[in-house]
Design a protein around this motif. Structure first.
Motif, PDB file in Angstrom:
ATOM      1  N   GLU A  91       0.889  -1.200   0.034  1.00  0.00           N
ATOM      2  CA  GLU A  91       0.138  -0.098  -0.049  1.00  0.00           C
ATOM      3  C   GLU A  91       0.841   1.440   0.097  1.00  0.00           C
ATOM      4  O   GLU A  91       2.000   1.184   0.591  1.00  0.00           O
ATOM      5  CB  GLU A  91      -0.888   0.042   1.246  1.00  0.00           C
ATOM      6  CG  GLU A  91      -1.858  -1.053   1.324  1.00  0.00           C
ATOM      7  CD  GLU A  91      -3.051  -1.001   0.371  1.00  0.00           C
ATOM      8  OE1 GLU A  91      -3.428   0.337   0.085  1.00  0.00           O
ATOM      9  OE2 GLU A  91      -3.758  -1.774  -0.022  1.00  0.00           O
ATOM     10  N   PRO A  92       0.235   2.391  -0.346  1.00  0.00           N
ATOM     11  CA  PRO A  92       1.285   3.610  -0.270  1.00  0.00           C
ATOM     12  C   PRO A  92       1.520   3.884   1.001  1.00  0.00           C
ATOM     13  O   PRO A  92       0.947   3.601   1.988  1.00  0.00           O
ATOM     14  CB  PRO A  92       0.246   4.658  -1.044  1.00  0.00           C
ATOM     15  CG  PRO A  92      -0.748   3.732  -1.658  1.00  0.00           C
ATOM     16  CD  PRO A  92      -0.834   2.568  -0.903  1.00  0.00           C
ATOM     17  N   ALA A  93       2.912   4.685   1.133  1.00  0.00           N
ATOM     18  CA  ALA A  93       3.195   4.929   2.333  1.00  0.00           C
ATOM     19  C   ALA A  93       2.291   5.796   2.992  1.00  0.00           C
ATOM     20  O   ALA A  93       1.656   6.684   2.511  1.00  0.00           O
ATOM     21  CB  ALA A  93       4.726   5.547   2.398  1.00  0.00           C
ATOM     22  N   GLY A  94       2.198   5.701   4.343  1.00  0.00           N
ATOM     23  CA  GLY A  94       1.300   6.426   4.976  1.00  0.00           C
ATOM     24  C   GLY A  94      -0.324   6.091   5.113  1.00  0.00           C
ATOM     25  O   GLY A  94      -1.074   6.678   5.855  1.00  0.00           O
ATOM     26  N   GLU A  95      -0.577   5.111   4.407  1.00  0.00           N
ATOM     27  CA  GLU A  95      -2.098   4.514   4.250  1.00  0.00           C
ATOM     28  C   GLU A  95      -2.451   3.984   5.656  1.00  0.00           C
ATOM     29  O   GLU A  95      -1.643   3.124   6.193  1.00  0.00           O
ATOM     30  CB  GLU A  95      -1.812   3.413   3.525  1.00  0.00           C
ATOM     31  CG  GLU A  95      -3.427   2.504   3.278  1.00  0.00           C
ATOM     32  CD  GLU A  95      -4.340   3.500   2.576  1.00  0.00           C
ATOM     33  OE1 GLU A  95      -5.614   3.608   3.295  1.00  0.00           O
ATOM     34  OE2 GLU A  95      -4.067   4.319   1.662  1.00  0.00           O
ATOM     35  N   PRO A  96      -3.565   4.502   6.454  1.00  0.00           N
ATOM     36  CA  PRO A  96      -4.047   4.156   7.622  1.00  0.00           C
ATOM     37  C   PRO A  96      -4.603   2.795   7.504  1.00  0.00           C
ATOM     38  O   PRO A  96      -5.281   2.448   8.652  1.00  0.00           O
ATOM     39  CB  PRO A  96      -4.942   5.093   7.971  1.00  0.00           C
ATOM     40  CG  PRO A  96      -5.384   5.660   6.571  1.00  0.00           C
ATOM     41  CD  PRO A  96      -4.355   5.407   5.664  1.00  0.00           C
ATOM     42  N   SER A  97      -4.415   1.830   6.701  1.00  0.00           N
ATOM     43  CA  SER A  97      -5.110   0.726   6.577  1.00  0.00           C
ATOM     44  C   SER A  97      -4.225  -0.410   5.943  1.00  0.00           C
ATOM     45  O   SER A  97      -3.137  -0.147   5.398  1.00  0.00           O
ATOM     46  CB  SER A  97      -6.475   0.676   6.176  1.00  0.00           C
ATOM     47  OG  SER A  97      -6.376   0.784   4.660  1.00  0.00           O
ATOM     48  N   THR A  98      -4.355  -1.593   6.064  1.00  0.00           N
ATOM     49  CA  THR A  98      -3.796  -2.927   5.292  1.00  0.00           C
ATOM     50  C   THR A  98      -4.537  -3.899   4.843  1.00  0.00           C
ATOM     51  O   THR A  98      -5.492  -4.071   5.495  1.00  0.00           O
ATOM     52  CB  THR A  98      -2.687  -3.551   6.254  1.00  0.00           C
ATOM     53  OG1 THR A  98      -1.586  -2.470   6.661  1.00  0.00           O
ATOM     54  CG2 THR A  98      -2.123  -4.748   5.658  1.00  0.00           C
ATOM     55  N   VAL A  99      -4.329  -4.067   3.532  1.00  0.00           N
ATOM     56  CA  VAL A  99      -5.002  -5.183   3.149  1.00  0.00           C
ATOM     57  C   VAL A  99      -4.492  -6.502   3.148  1.00  0.00           C
ATOM     58  O   VAL A  99      -3.425  -6.846   2.942  1.00  0.00           O
ATOM     59  CB  VAL A  99      -5.373  -4.976   1.326  1.00  0.00           C
ATOM     60  CG1 VAL A  99      -5.927  -6.237   0.645  1.00  0.00           C
ATOM     61  CG2 VAL A  99      -6.043  -3.840   1.296  1.00  0.00           C
ATOM     62  N   LEU A 100      -5.036  -7.537   3.729  1.00  0.00           N
ATOM     63  CA  LEU A 100      -4.731  -8.860   4.017  1.00  0.00           C
ATOM     64  C   LEU A 100      -5.353  -9.809   3.335  1.00  0.00           C
ATOM     65  O   LEU A 100      -6.602 -10.129   3.193  1.00  0.00           O
ATOM     66  CB  LEU A 100      -4.846  -9.156   5.389  1.00  0.00           C
ATOM     67  CG  LEU A 100      -4.322 -10.355   6.230  1.00  0.00           C
ATOM     68  CD1 LEU A 100      -2.723 -10.234   5.969  1.00  0.00           C
ATOM     69  CD2 LEU A 100      -4.653 -10.591   7.374  1.00  0.00           C
ATOM     70  N   LEU A 101      -4.635 -10.732   2.769  1.00  0.00           N
ATOM     71  CA  LEU A 101      -5.199 -11.867   2.017  1.00  0.00           C
ATOM     72  C   LEU A 101      -4.870 -13.289   2.671  1.00  0.00           C
ATOM     73  O   LEU A 101      -3.740 -13.424   3.259  1.00  0.00           O
ATOM     74  CB  LEU A 101      -4.446 -12.081   0.588  1.00  0.00           C
ATOM     75  CG  LEU A 101      -4.787 -13.641   0.072  1.00  0.00           C
ATOM     76  CD1 LEU A 101      -5.874 -13.690  -0.557  1.00  0.00           C
ATOM     77  CD2 LEU A 101      -3.505 -13.730  -1.104  1.00  0.00           C
ATOM     78  N   ALA A 102      -5.951 -13.857   3.291  1.00  0.00           N
ATOM     79  CA  ALA A 102      -5.748 -15.319   4.030  1.00  0.00           C
ATOM     80  C   ALA A 102      -6.318 -16.323   3.040  1.00  0.00           C
ATOM     81  O   ALA A 102      -7.628 -16.173   2.491  1.00  0.00           O
ATOM     82  CB  ALA A 102      -6.483 -15.007   5.154  1.00  0.00           C
TER      83      ALA A 102
END
Length: 770
Positions: A743-754
């Motif tokens: 994700e772009p730097a400073g993005e306040p979230s994270t996308v997680l794949l499970a």
């Protein structure tokens, strides 16, 4: 107030209570409701026959503490409408007893999305489903199957089942379970414990056999046979132990003119008989067998002569008290054997997955094979005769986790199969009841599951689990999901739901997104030991795919390294014990690291002061760090002490932080290491969720690093700096891979794949809500 009479009056009182209490549940699920509501609201709704999402609001469920909602739902004859949230919670309830309300809320949010949205993508940003706007996650995509009908969880694999009815008149039946730690448990029909767990054996409880009036015999891999009083939950006595053997079978048999006896067989071919009442040795004629495991089952001829069925290797014989005659031959070793209600008939399950029904024939040699060749899915691991809609029916369990029903007269399937367990089915049994019997199944996934014993259960079928064997998520903002299911590999746009095939009829062992020139391509490790690069984009030029050769066994891990000028590098870790770097610009091998002794199972990379570093771990239990610029090992080899290292991740440090790496071990721990030192680990996290299969890292709120680790039933988010659990997300099935989308730097979230046994989940983690 005008109330109806009788039972309707009782139900109406509870309906009104449920409606009034539901008004008292706070709309905000982060506010704890009154303890009475947590414990009793669902029970009032069930007794009033209004067990639905209106009378038991979703905001209550993260706090629900009766531990009985799933059993209340299972006990309904006619299911009310609008139970989406309740059904989602029932799948999580067995796993949720030690979860925080925040973890419960998060797990419920994702489970409800999987059950109601499925493969439907989110069309742009939208507010989360009320009342879950405070949930730390936003679901993006899911095709996961729910953990259906989990009735009980166990600390170890459940290896045997039986049901028994106590002697006291009117006493309800009990289910008895045995596990591979030698512990026996006694469960009521509602799944609650009737007695404390009873340690009985030093090995697995391989066999449970109901004798009479609540008395149960056990046979173990420690070579011992024991007798238990199930209603009292206690050991009566140990019958015998044969050192250096294991009990291969138990059965009841009635010799001519004698009382029933308990027969036991051991792995060395020894057979012995015991009085089923006095539990003393009985001297009766028994056949002499070769020194190999024996399976036993008792049946009878039409003239009343009792027969003892004996299976060894691929042969079943019948013993009438005097002579032994071969009854049937089988192409593969007999895995399971059970006598059928029809005189002289028995069913055989083979290690090759075949199921057959045979009939002994006293008038001629051999047997009459009535039906044979039915294929289950994998080896037939369990057989039992049950009653379905008044008819005797054969229930079979398979090594692929499926359960099937068969008509015993024609060996025809009853409806569809059930995908009952994530691992092999180890035992099946029936549990009687006033409102109909239940089919109870146990599996190597450490669960006991409870199904209505009716043809309708199987006629409806169940969603097939999409077992994902390889996966990769491309960088944002438009994420492409690459998946391998079986022998098919495809790419899906999680924004639009579009799906494109990439490879078909090709077993793939690992996937990674990388760059080839100016294009984003998919790298796939194939079973022929090669690595192929394909452009999966729409309208891509059908040029011959790029193939990389060099491994002597399939690659188990692929990783695109961070760009650092030229060349563009792809790393691979193989079952041949080597780590390879590939120069994708020149399409050739750039380096080979062959220091691992066994399979390389995992890779991770990071950009550090020294350049780009690559970490590798595997079956030798070691962690190694490689300097991809110097093409040499960086720092000492770290012996992790976790048995197999299943996965590895760098700690995503900020620029002035010390380099750290974490390993996920077969022993169920996460360990944090300083890769510059071979000393002990800096911190350890043990979530108590079995073997940890995957780990990944992401940075939250600037300098904090969180690790996501996947165990047997959940994803665990751990803050290593504070050494505390941030969040536990229940999956109900093992997750085999975790990936963070860049994700772009400073993005306040994270996308997680499970991805794992039951399919795929993709969700966004909001940092400010952890």
């Amino acid at each position: 107030m005008n109330l109806p009479a009788g039972g309707d009056r009782h139900a109406e009182i509870h309906r009104q209570l449920a409606a009034a209490l539901a008004e008292l549940v706070p709309d905000d699920p982060s506010i704890p409701p009154h303890p009475y509501l947590r414990r009793h609201l669902a029970q009032h709704a069930a007794q009033g026959r209004v067990l639905d999402d209106t009378h038991v609001p979703p905001a209550l469920l993260p706090w629900e503490s009766s531990s009985g909602l799933g059993r209340l739902l299972a006990g309904e004859d006619g299911r009310p409408a609008h139970q989406q949230w309740l059904q989602a919670w029932a799948t999580l309830e067995p796993y949720s007893r030690d979860l925080s309300p925040l973890s419960r809320l998060t797990s419920l949010h994702l489970a409800h999305h999987a059950a109601t949205s499925g493969r439907t993508p989110q069309s742009g940003p939208r507010p989360p489903e009320a009342p879950f706007d405070r949930s730390p996650v936003t679901p993006l995509w899911s095709d996961c199957a729910s953990p259906d009908n989990v009735w009980a969880l166990n600390d170890a694999d459940v290896t045997s089942l039986t049901s028994t009815v106590p002697r006291r008149r009117g006493s309800p039946p009990l289910l008895v379970t045995g596990d591979d730690l030698g512990v026996v448990r006694f469960l009521r029909r509602d799944g609650s414990a009737a007695a404390p767990p009873l340690p009985v054996h030093e090995g697995a409880v391989a066999h449970l056999l109901t004798l009479h009036d609540g008395i149960v015999a056990t046979g173990s891999t420690d070579g011992a046979v024991a007798i238990l009083d199930a209603p009292r939950g206690r050991l009566i006595g140990q019958v015998v132990r044969r050192p250096a053997t294991w009990v291969s079978s138990l059965t009841l048999h009635q010799p001519r003119g004698r009382a029933p006896v308990l027969l036991a067989a051991w792995s060395d071919g020894h057979l012995a008989a015991y009085n089923a009442a006095a539990l003393q040795p009985v001297d009766i004629p028994l056949p002499v067998r070769e020194p190999a495991p024996v399976l036993l089952s008792g049946t009878a001829r039409s003239d009343g002569t009792e027969l003892l069925l004996i299976a060894q290797h691929g042969t079943v014989s019948a013993f009438d008290g005097r002579t032994t005659r071969v009854s049937s031959h089988h192409p593969a070793p007999v895995r399971t054997l059970v006598a059928l209600p029809r005189t002289e008939e028995y069913a055989v399950g083979g290690s090759d997955g075949t199921l057959s029904v045979h009939s002994t024939d006293a008038a001629g040699p051999g047997s009459r094979t009535r039906h044979a060749g039915a294929t289950t899915g994998g080896a037939v691991t369990a057989l039992a005769v049950v009653t379905v809609e008044g008819r005797p029916t054969l229930a079979s369990g398979g090594a692929d986790g499926t359960v099937r029903l068969w008509r015993t007269d024609r060996l025809e399937p009853v409806g569809e199969y059930l995908q009952a367990h994530a691992e092999a089915v180890t035992a099946v049994a029936s549990l009687p009841g006033r409102s109909g019997g239940r089919l109870v199944t146990a599996g190597s996934d450490r669960t006991v599951r409870n199904w209505p014993l009716s043809g309708a259960t199987f006629r409806r079928g169940r969603a097939v689990w999409n077992r994902v064997t390889a996966s990769a998520l491309s960088p944002g903002p438009s994420h492409l999901l690459a998946l391998t299911e079986g022998t098919s590999t495809f790419v899906r746009d999680i924004g639009t739901g579009g799906k494109r095939p990439v490879l078909d009829d090709e077993p793939v062992t690992a996937l990674a997104w990388t760059r080839l020139g100016h294009r984003t391509v998919l790298a796939a490790a194939l079973s022929d030991n090669s690595i192929v690069l394909r452009d999966p984009g729409p309208g891509a030029c059908p040029a011959p795919p790029v193939r990389l050769h060099g491994h002597f066994s399939p690659a188990l891990a692929l990783l695109a390294l961070p760009p650092s000028g030229c060349p563009t590098l792809l790393a691979s870790g193989s079952a041949d014990g080597t780590v390879r770097l590939w120069d994708l610009d020149r399409q050739r091998s750039a380096a080979v690291f062959d220091d691992h002794k066994f399979s390389v199972r995992c890779l991770a990379s990071t950009r550090a002061r020294q350049g780009v570093l690559l970490a590798s771990g595997g079956s030798d239990g070691n962690l190694r760090i490689w300097d991809t610029g110097a093409l040499a090992q960086h720092g000492p080899t770290i012996r992790c002490g976790q048995n197999i290292v299943n996965d590895v991740a760098f700690a995503c440090p900020h620029e002035d932080a010390e380099l750290r790496v974490v390993t996920a071990g077969q022993n169920g721990t996460l360990r944090l290491w300083d890769p510059g030192a071979a000393a002990g680990h800096l911190a350890e996290f043990d979530p108590g969720d079995g073997e940890l299969n995957a780990v990944t890292a992401f940075r939250i709120q600037g300098r904090r690093v969180a690790f996501a680790a996947a165990g047997a039933t959940s994803i665990h988010l751990w803050d290593a700096t504070a050494n505390r659990l941030l969040l536990q997300i229940v999956t109900g099935h093992p997750v085999n891979a975790l990936r963070v989308a860049p994700e772009p730097a400073g993005e306040p979230s994270t996308v997680l794949l499970a991805t794992g046994e039951a399919g795929t989940m993709i969700f966004r983690i909001h940092h400010d809500r952890l």
